[in-house]
Scaffold this active site. Sequence first.
Site, mmCIF file in Angstrom:
data_model
loop_
_atom_site.group_PDB
_atom_site.id
_atom_site.type_symbol
_atom_site.label_atom_id
_atom_site.label_comp_id
_atom_site.label_asym_id
_atom_site.label_seq_id
_atom_site.Cartn_x
_atom_site.Cartn_y
_atom_site.Cartn_z
ATOM 1 N N ARG A 299 42.602 40.775 48.563
ATOM 2 C CA ARG A 299 41.651 40.854 49.663
ATOM 3 C C ARG A 299 42.265 40.538 51.027
ATOM 4 N NH1 ARG A 299 35.787 38.927 47.783
ATOM 5 N NH2 ARG A 299 35.227 40.736 48.985
ATOM 6 N N ASP B 57 30.970 46.604 42.594
ATOM 7 C CA ASP B 57 30.110 45.438 42.351
ATOM 8 C C ASP B 57 29.215 45.607 41.122
ATOM 9 O OD1 ASP B 57 31.253 44.335 44.577
ATOM 10 O OD2 ASP B 57 29.586 44.788 45.917
ATOM 11 N N ARG C 219 25.491 32.658 44.243
ATOM 12 C CA ARG C 219 25.956 33.196 45.534
ATOM 13 C C ARG C 219 25.220 34.482 45.889
ATOM 14 N NH1 ARG C 219 31.602 34.758 45.519
ATOM 15 N NH2 ARG C 219 30.736 35.751 47.351
ATOM 16 N N LYS D 57 22.296 41.311 49.922
ATOM 17 C CA LYS D 57 23.254 40.289 50.369
ATOM 18 C C LYS D 57 24.240 40.886 51.358
ATOM 19 C CE LYS D 57 26.965 39.197 47.619
ATOM 20 N NZ LYS D 57 28.218 39.350 48.375
ATOM 21 N N ASN D 58 24.806 42.047 50.991
ATOM 22 C CA ASN D 58 25.882 42.600 51.805
ATOM 23 C C ASN D 58 25.383 43.313 53.065
ATOM 24 O OD1 ASN D 58 27.608 41.477 50.022
ATOM 25 N ND2 ASN D 58 28.115 43.382 48.944
ATOM 26 N N CYS E 121 34.832 35.323 46.502
ATOM 27 C CA CYS E 121 35.139 35.582 45.089
ATOM 28 C C CYS E 121 36.624 35.871 44.900
ATOM 29 C CB CYS E 121 34.349 36.800 44.606
ATOM 30 S SG CYS E 121 32.802 36.377 43.822
ATOM 31 N N LEU F 168 43.322 45.268 57.989
ATOM 32 C CA LEU F 168 42.605 46.358 58.664
ATOM 33 C C LEU F 168 41.642 45.804 59.723
ATOM 34 C CD1 LEU F 168 41.828 48.527 55.503
ATOM 35 C CD2 LEU F 168 43.633 48.911 57.193
#
Length: 418
Positions: A121, A305, A397, A22-23, A116, A125
């Site tokens: 978050r 995660d 998700r 996914k990432n 999420c 940056l």
Amino acid sequence: MDKYIINGGEKLYGKVDIQCAKNAVLPLLAASVLTDEPVKIRGVPAINDAENMLGILDEVGCKIKRQRDCTVIDSSNAASPEISTRLTKELRSSVFMLGSILTRFHRAKISYPGGCDIGLRPIDLHLSGLKKLGVRIAEKDGYIHCETDKLQGAEILLDFPSVGATENILLAAVKAEGVTVIRNAAKEPEIIDLQNFLTGMGAKVSGAGGSTIVVEGVKRLHGVEYTPIGDRIEAGTYLIAAASCGGEIETKGVFPENIAALLHKLRENGCKIHTKNDKIILTSNGRLKAVDLVETMPFPGFPTDLQAQYSALSCTATGTTLVVENLFETRYRYAAELKRMGADITVRGRVAFIRGVERLHGAFLTAGDLRGGAALVLAALKAEGESTVANLYHIDRGYADFEDKLRKLGAKIRRIRV
Ligand code: EPU
């Protein structure tokens, strides 16, 4: 909203093919607008985050075709540098679009990203990196307005090796004039994958996987056909499930060096693990001993995660596990649900003390976020009796065919569609 009914207590046996990460896929989809030529990505997993990202590309004006296992993105007619709140509120990775949209249109308007609820978050940056590249940024009415006359290479030192900021800056730097150097860059395998994808498009990027990435801006990028890396978090989730329930499973599609920190802990727990190329074979008798300390860190440390899933395993390991979550402030919301199953957990800020209990019992559980939701499923697989896990849209998700893959391993799990 769909829910799972799970009857715990089964050992898990068999093989599981791991989806593309996914990432990794999400930033690659964002990168596809960097060229006018078609981009082909194989193995985009059937997960809601990927669907939402494709929805954002559609809104930007890209044409998307699904050909069997290949997703083709044609951005030749992309025309809109604006992304509506409807889509960004669902998906934090929508923020990656800033870098690629700025490269394409020299301006962008995007609302603050959602995703999420696991902590504050911030995206400071990302924004300070983009400013260094010559972007003017104004924040107004919940929207981020960005504009540049010319993207210009720069030296950027990240205060923290943020995955998303590293990816966003890369996407803004590939066609900037001159050289960009990102120091204290994130080292996650997904960053290497993005570098490989971008160099496949003709970009000049080197250093990913280390803490300094160098980007030499090019004038043009072309289409590419690419298969993203396997999902180390999905593989880790199944390995933790088998470690906790007992049995023997083989995951295929993730190289062990990409989840070495987890494998190290599972061996300490008493599991036997063999690896060969992209296969990981785990054997467990289901009676684990607790490890003293698990602390989440940027790669190659223990991944945040997998913290929730590993904590679920620790609930029935013999002894006490101290868990420290260093990445996100509120990633223990699942702990209250585990307590309903008889788990003995005390959470104080970023620290959880988990005292192993003999057994967990079935309960009605509600998923509060993606990985926390997966952790509840794992706890229910281990528990005695029947559990219900509600709010599956969180789990959908990030995990494709979750219940089918678990069922093939022998789990008693079914989805009730509501
Ligand atoms: N941070 C800042 N400012 C920024 C950016 C980040 O302070 O501008 C802080 C965050 O608040 C956090 C830390 O830096 O405390 C790490 O955040 P990072 O930017 O590295 O995470 P991310 O890019 O938002 C990605 C993954 C997450 C994963 C983290 C850490 C994607 C799409 N998401 O998020 O994945 O937890 O890296 O590895 O790549 C998940 O898959 O469940 C998930 C949440």
